[in-house]
Scaffold this active site. Structure first.
Site, mmCIF file in Angstrom:
data_model
loop_
_atom_site.group_PDB
_atom_site.id
_atom_site.type_symbol
_atom_site.label_atom_id
_atom_site.label_comp_id
_atom_site.label_asym_id
_atom_site.label_seq_id
_atom_site.Cartn_x
_atom_site.Cartn_y
_atom_site.Cartn_z
ATOM 1 C CE LYS A 70 -4.211 -1.855 2.012
ATOM 2 N NZ LYS A 70 -5.311 -1.616 2.951
ATOM 3 C CG ASP A 106 -8.521 0.239 2.855
ATOM 4 O OD1 ASP A 106 -9.346 -0.622 2.479
ATOM 5 O OD2 ASP A 106 -7.293 0.110 2.708
ATOM 6 N N GLY A 129 -1.305 -1.135 15.265
ATOM 7 C CA GLY A 129 -0.890 -1.143 13.870
ATOM 8 C C GLY A 129 -0.286 0.175 13.447
ATOM 9 C CB SER A 130 2.564 1.520 12.570
ATOM 10 O OG SER A 130 3.414 0.409 12.298
ATOM 11 C CG MET A 133 -6.239 -1.541 7.200
ATOM 12 S SD MET A 133 -7.270 -1.065 5.794
ATOM 13 C CE MET A 133 -8.905 -1.347 6.453
#
Length: 275
Positions: A70, A106, A129-130, A133
């Protein structure tokens, strides 16, 4: 009735480290239902520049992008729409006559789900998370009016993602008291089917029991260890398959210019989940 595949059929695709069938089944079901001359196929790659070059050179109309591509794909593209530029994360590439234009659907999906599930704007969150997403999820959370903490083992990435919104970062989960009344969000591969940590539960039971809601953006399996634990403990949940459906529909619209109605989306989602 969908036309027979021919030289005029338009190809859409996805690139993921671990390709699945969900998007393939959903998109192809909608093409069939709406009589559109498109076909969709999932791919992975060990040569991202060559794969993106193929999208351009072969006239592939659209390409969904999943972990771990991504952010890595950004230098290979021609234009970032505001959704992708703000997040520095891409999940959708549209080929506009040889120009590769990046979007992030997203964010749209997460924002819609926070509203649909009635997440109160006073709710505090803890986000794990990092990656790309996590960036999309965090932006949607903040735009919904929420404040919270980013937890990420990667110190550089975790600090950078948190700093985008002036939020605190920490490397590991603290005491369970941090979960009191919180929205717990997993935007890591923990619990993802086929991965090294497929059996991992992103938050422990004592955290889940204190939370107001649990949101796992992992789409496969639809019932992750985290969501199973949350249901067992009587906590409301938001699942990654919900994100997958909404973001895929927005991709479908970008690729085809056609917006399916609610019944068509529900039928396509049911078909995708059955595969």
């Amino acid at each position: 009735m969908k036309p027979e595949i021919s030289r005029d059929t338009r190809l859409c695709m996805s690139l993921a480290g671990r390709p699945g069938n969900f998007g393939t089944r959903l998109h192809n079901h909608l093409y069939q239902a709406l009589g559109l001359d498109y076909v969709y196929k999932a791919f992975t790659t060990t040569d991202l520049p060559a794969a993106i070059g193929g999208v351009r050179a072969l006239g592939i109309r659209g390409c969904a992008v999943s972990m771990p591509f991504k952010e890595a794909c950004i230098p290979l593209l021609d234009e970032l729409k505001p959704s992708a530029a703000r997040l520095q994360s891409v999940n959708t590439i549209v080929n506009e006559g040889g120009r590769l234009v990046a979007h992030n659907t997203d964010y749209v999906a997460v924002a819609a789900l926070l509203a649909a599930h009635g997440v109160a704007r006073s709710t505090r969150f803890v986000l794990r998370g990092s990656g790309g997403m996590a960036r999309a999820v965090l932006a949607a959370l903040v735009d919904h009016g929420l404040q919270g903490t980013v937890v990420a083992r990667n110190a550089r990435a975790g600090r950078a993602v948190a700093a985008l919104h002036g939020l605190p970062w920490q490397a590991e989960l603290g005491g369970a008291g941090e979960a009191d009344g919180a929205l717990l969000v997993n935007a890591t591969p923990l619990g993802m089917a086929g991965g090294a940590e497929a059996a991992a539960q992103a938050f422990p039971d004592d955290w889940i029991a204190r939370a107001t809601c649990v949101f796992d953006v992992v789409a496969l399996p639809p019932e992750t260890p985290l969501l199973r634990a949350a249901r067992r403990l009587g906590r409301p949940v938001i699942g990654g398959d919900e994100v997958s459906v909404l973001q895929a529909v927005e991709q479908f619209v970008l690729y085809t210019g056609v917006r399916p109605d609610a019944a068509q989306i529900a039928a396509a989602a049911a078909h995708a989940r059955a595969g």
